[in-house]
Scaffold this active site. Structure first.
Site, short mmCIF file in Angstrom:
data_model
loop_
_atom_site.label_atom_id
_atom_site.label_comp_id
_atom_site.label_asym_id
_atom_site.label_seq_id
_atom_site.Cartn_x
_atom_site.Cartn_y
_atom_site.Cartn_z
N LYS A 106 0.62 -8.92 3.39
CA LYS A 106 0.83 -8.31 2.07
C LYS A 106 1.27 -6.87 2.31
O LYS A 106 1.19 -6.38 3.44
CB LYS A 106 -0.43 -8.35 1.22
CG LYS A 106 -1.70 -7.93 1.95
CD LYS A 106 -2.94 -8.20 1.14
CE LYS A 106 -3.43 -9.63 1.21
NZ LYS A 106 -3.19 -10.40 -0.02
N ARG A 107 1.68 -6.17 1.26
CA ARG A 107 2.03 -4.77 1.45
C ARG A 107 0.84 -4.00 2.00
O ARG A 107 -0.32 -4.35 1.75
CB ARG A 107 2.48 -4.16 0.12
CG ARG A 107 3.88 -4.56 -0.26
CD ARG A 107 4.88 -4.09 0.76
NE ARG A 107 5.11 -2.67 0.64
CZ ARG A 107 6.26 -2.13 0.23
NH1 ARG A 107 7.29 -2.89 -0.04
NH2 ARG A 107 6.38 -0.83 0.13
N HIS A 109 1.12 -5.90 -14.61
CA HIS A 109 0.80 -6.43 -13.27
C HIS A 109 -0.17 -5.55 -12.49
O HIS A 109 -0.38 -5.81 -11.31
CB HIS A 109 2.07 -6.57 -12.43
CG HIS A 109 3.00 -7.63 -12.89
ND1 HIS A 109 3.00 -8.91 -12.38
CD2 HIS A 109 3.98 -7.61 -13.83
CE1 HIS A 109 3.94 -9.62 -12.97
NE2 HIS A 109 4.55 -8.86 -13.86
N LYS A 166 -0.58 -19.34 -1.78
CA LYS A 166 0.28 -19.99 -0.78
C LYS A 166 -0.53 -20.41 0.45
O LYS A 166 -0.33 -21.48 1.01
CB LYS A 166 1.40 -19.03 -0.35
CG LYS A 166 2.39 -18.73 -1.45
CD LYS A 166 3.24 -17.50 -1.16
CE LYS A 166 3.84 -16.98 -2.46
NZ LYS A 166 4.36 -15.61 -2.37
N THR A 187 -0.68 -13.48 -4.77
CA THR A 187 -0.06 -14.81 -4.76
C THR A 187 -0.04 -15.38 -3.34
O THR A 187 0.04 -16.59 -3.18
CB THR A 187 1.38 -14.77 -5.33
OG1 THR A 187 2.03 -13.60 -4.83
CG2 THR A 187 1.37 -14.72 -6.85
N LYS A 214 -5.82 -2.72 -0.66
CA LYS A 214 -5.84 -4.08 -0.11
C LYS A 214 -6.74 -4.17 1.14
O LYS A 214 -7.04 -5.24 1.62
CB LYS A 214 -4.42 -4.52 0.22
CG LYS A 214 -3.53 -4.68 -1.02
CD LYS A 214 -2.13 -5.11 -0.65
CE LYS A 214 -1.15 -5.04 -1.82
NZ LYS A 214 -1.17 -6.22 -2.69
#
Ligand code: H53
Length: 810
Positions: free
Chosen positions: A535-536, A349, A647, A643, A541
């Site tokens: 998100k985290r 992952h 969504k 993900t 990110k």
């Protein structure tokens, strides 16, 4: 499953309440009502649960076991009601009793036994495996405390324990009779008989009891109920005497006490390794015990059992399976190895080096000495087999034990028949870069399985307003067959449909606005663009890139309050690992910038920043339906899949994205005109690495806009960030901006301008949004798990054994 009409439901409900609490509806608290409804549901599906289990056994079906150190189901009440086919009846029945279903749903704590994408994916898979009728089980840890609760104090993140089990958990069933013992620590030595067979002898160490708690995974209206089995540690009755001191008891209890709060970032701690071995050993032992009840020869086990290793955390499955076969079942090494490889499969992952687990030899020897011996032997045989066939260097790079460390990804790849990535780009990168050496050795083992999401939760449950519009426009088949969302494309020029979708979005935005007002005390305009990054919190990110763009807009508005931009609300939701200093500094700076901007009347409410506390599955269900813009802005190559991108798209948000992870496939699905792509590509990032030509400081020197924005971190423009601002400033300028934030800044701002412009033409914006919804069906996790089932696990649905009404045929 028994269907009830409203009247029957009301009767059953009142009766159950009287039995359980000796109460009338009017006297009961929401918590008592929730318990009552839950108990009605579990007793209704328990028969299907038993039947499903019997069907698998009678049909001697091959089953898969998904080993994951995280599961993140969120709340289960409404999702179970939906899957049972009870949702509408129960909602209406309760209403007639004067009860709002949502008030009861609020009582349930989120089951937060995961950090982020990995855990949530595992739960989407559990739902889809049951819903597609596949014989698949989950195997994990029942943490006493889930992921910490996040609060902001003085704009800093503070972590509080998540005591989710305090009021009990009505979905789980303790299965005392299925408990197994797990041995940890101590020493092991081998003795050999005259035939050369080795027998392990154990000395010291501890034996703990692993007790399973099973939770029914209810399939979508198909009478199938699968099992997620989570293990909890206890002191075995026969060992009580050895655990007299408080410390000794604590050492045992700690094993399943807390979830490690790091996401794609390894802590490398002894307790974590013990947790991994604990749930691996318990799970594999219980699989073998079940298999032996089937009375099949051990050599056939790969025709009945598929074990999936979700990321490297359960990679010890390889060695534990070997141990049980050779030590307990007297299978020869060669035969055992052959079976192990056939049974095991592995998903990678991440390509982030710090998340690819490595354990020091001394630590592994001290936690699970026999497992270490077996890994050593696997490694020795691997080297022997490859010597003379492959180059010395390649063997050194791929072997399991290197530089006194055990490489868990290597163990998982060598010990299994399949290695997959989680999005096309990610799987390609595994082959070409990260795991290239292994790809050379085992090309046929590598494959891609793009992630997916549980469509029903993220539309029908989270977004009833949009779901209603979809029903009215394209009928209801999309609810079971998400590919039918494409029918919506027939309406892209239909003003009525576009307006209905817009009205649904506005309803959701108003609901979120009310939540924001209540929880943050910030008033936001529901007609503004709701721009969402959830998100985290992680440097790769790039929440920082988002923030720098907001600061730029703010500076421009300060100069010209009439700047013709659409009003925007920037919404963040993110937890930082408690030990991740830099990520926590980013939270602080975003929060302080929010205080500054939200209280500055001179910009006429054109900008607002909202950082919602305690982002979790339930909060995601509130935010996602209300989003207009989806921020997917990681540095290309770093996000394996993502993900939330799927969504948000499904709920009509327009994506602003780098070509990273599954964003690439989202772009392919919607076309370039319906997404805002910007930034370095993965090739360009790798070129920079190779040429070492990136100089963030030079951009800072040369680009006035960048300099003005970055300087706000250290010049007092944003109050109360003295040390955090400096830390972030230094990360960019002094330490050369590891994630190329400055390099992508200009392109990002241009992409943001295109979003602003597109939103101004509402009709066109609505069309883009519609196309995003219409093309999201391919990201259904039903589809993803079917690919796993066919290509990797070789398991089949059990529908074959049921007639149309779901009644088992014998
Ligand atoms: O897994 C998600 C991906 C996402 C990736 C995430 C993940 C974790 O949450 C934890 C550990 C890890 O190695 C990877 O970051 O990109 O979508 C599910 O595959």
């Amino acid at each position: 499953m028994k269907k009830m009409n409203k009247k029957e439901f009301k009767q059953c409900f009142s009766r159950r309440l009287a039995e359980k609490f000796a109460m009338e509806v009017s006297d009961a608290s929401p918590s008592e009502l929730y318990q009552t409804l839950g108990s009605l549901m579990t007793s209704a599906y328990s028969q299907d649960w038993r039947q499903t289990w019997q069907d698998y056994r009678d049909a001697e079906q091959k089953q898969s076991y998904y080993f994951s150190i995280e599961f993140l189901p969120g709340k289960m009440l409404k999702s179970n009601l939906l899957n049972m086919g009870w949702l509408e009846t129960v909602e209406a029945g309760l209403l007639e009793l004067g009860i709002q279903l949502d008030d009861l749903a609020e009582i349930e704590p989120d089951m937060a036994l995961g950090n982020g994408g990995l855990g949530r994916l595992a739960s989407c898979f559990m739902d889809s495996i049951a819903s597609t009728g596949l014989p698949g089980n989950g195997n994990g840890i029942r943490y006493e405390y889930g992921l910490f609760k996040q609060r902001f104090v003085d704009n800093y993140q503070v972590e509080l324990p998540d005591e989710w089990l305090q009021k009990g958990n009505l979905w789980e069933v303790r299965k005392e009779s299925k408990a197994v013992n797990v041995r940890l620590g101590g020493n092991v030595y081998l003795s050999s008989d005259e035939m050369g067979n080795l027998t392990p002898h154990y000395q010291d160490g501890m034996v703990v009891r692993a007790v399973p708690y099973d939770t029914g995974m209810v399939g979508y209206q198909n009478n199938i109920v699968n099992t997620m089995r989570l293990w909890s540690v206890e002191i075995p009755a026969e060992e009580e005497g050895n655990y007299r001191s408080v410390e000794a008891r604590r050492t045992v209890e700690d094993l399943t006490s807390v979830l490690y709060p790091d996401d794609s970032n390894e802590a490398g701690r002894r307790l974590r390794l013990s947790q991994e071995y604990f749930f691996v050993s318990a799970g594999v032992q219980s699989i073998l015990r079940y298999y032996k009840e089937l009375k099949q020869p051990i050599d056939k086990i790969s025709q009945y059992v598929a074990i999936h290793i979700n990321d490297t955390h359960p990679a010890m499955c390889v060695a534990e399976f070997m141990r049980l076969l050779i030590d307990e079942e007297n299978v020869s090494w060669e035969r055992a190895w052959n079976l192990t490889q056939k049974v095991m499969s592995y998903t990678n992952h991440t390509i982030m080096a710090e998340a690819l687990e490595k354990w020091s030899i001394p630590m592994m020897k001290s936690v699970c000495p026999r497992i270490y011996q077996i890994i050593e032997e696997i490694d020795r045989r691997f080297v022997a087999e490859m010597t003379g066939v492959q180059s010395f260097d390649l063997i050194q790079r791929t072997r399991i034990i290197q530089n006194d460390q055990v490489h868990m990804a290597h163990l998982a790849i060598i010990g299994s028949h399949s290695t997959n990535g989680v999005a096309k780009l990610h799987s390609d990168l595994l082959k070409s870069v990260v795991l290239h050496d292994f790809y050379e050795l085992y090309p046929a083992r590598f494959n891609n399985k793009t992630n997916g999401i549980a469509m029903r939760r993220w539309t029908q449950l989270a977004n009833p307003s949009m779901s209603k519009v979809l029903d009215e426009t394209i009928g209801k088949t999309w609810r079971k067959t998400p590919g039918d969302l494409r029918l919506l494309l027939n309406y892209e020029n239909d003003d009525q449909v576009l307006n209905n979708l817009a009205a649904a979005k506005l309803t959701n935005k108003k609901r979120l606005a009310a939540y924001i007002q209540e929880n943050c005390g910030v008033e936001v305009n529901p007609h503004a663009i709701f721009d969402v990054q959830i998100k985290r919190l992680h440097a790769y990110k790039r929440q920082l890139l988002n923030l720098l763009h907001i600061i730029k807009l703010y500076l421009e508005l300060k100069e010209n309050p009439d700047l013709p931009i659409e009003p925007r609300v920037f919404i963040f939701g993110a937890k930082a690992a408690p030990s991740y200093h830099y990520a926590k500094s980013i939270i602080k700076v975003i929060n302080e910038t929010a205080s500054l901007i939200n209280n500055d009347d001179s910009i006429h409410n054109k900008l607002k920043i909202v950082f919602l506390e305690n982002y979790n599955v339930s909060l995601a269900e509130r935010i996602i339906p209300a989003a207009d813009v989806s921020e997917q802005i990681s540095l290309a190559s770093k996000e394996a899949s993502g993900t939330s991108n799927m969504k948000l798209m499904l709920n009509g948000a327009v994506t602003i994205a780098t070509l990273d992870g599954a964003n690439v496939e989202i772009r392919d699905a919607v076309g370039d005109d319906n997404i805002a792509i910007f930034g370095l590509t993965e090739e360009e990032v790798y070129q920079y690495y190779e040429n070492k030509t990136y100089h963030a400081a030079a951009i800072y020197e040369q680009d006035n806009v960048v300099r003005r924005v970055i300087d706000t971190l250290i010049d007092g423009t944003i109050p109360n960030i003295h040390s955090e601002g400096q830390e972030i400033f230094d990360s960019l300028i002094k330490y050369n901006d590891e994630y190329f934030v400055l390099r992508d800044f200009e392109a990002y701002c241009i992409a943001q301008m295109s979003i602003d412009k597109a939103y101004k033409y509402q009709r066109r914006w609505l069309q883009i949004s519609l196309r995003n919804i219409a093309n999201a069906g391919r990201f259904s996790s039903d589809h993803t798990v079917q690919r796993y089932a066919e290509d990797i696990w070789q398991i089949e649905p059990v529908f074959a054994h049921k007639d149309d009404r779901g009644v088992t045929k014998h």
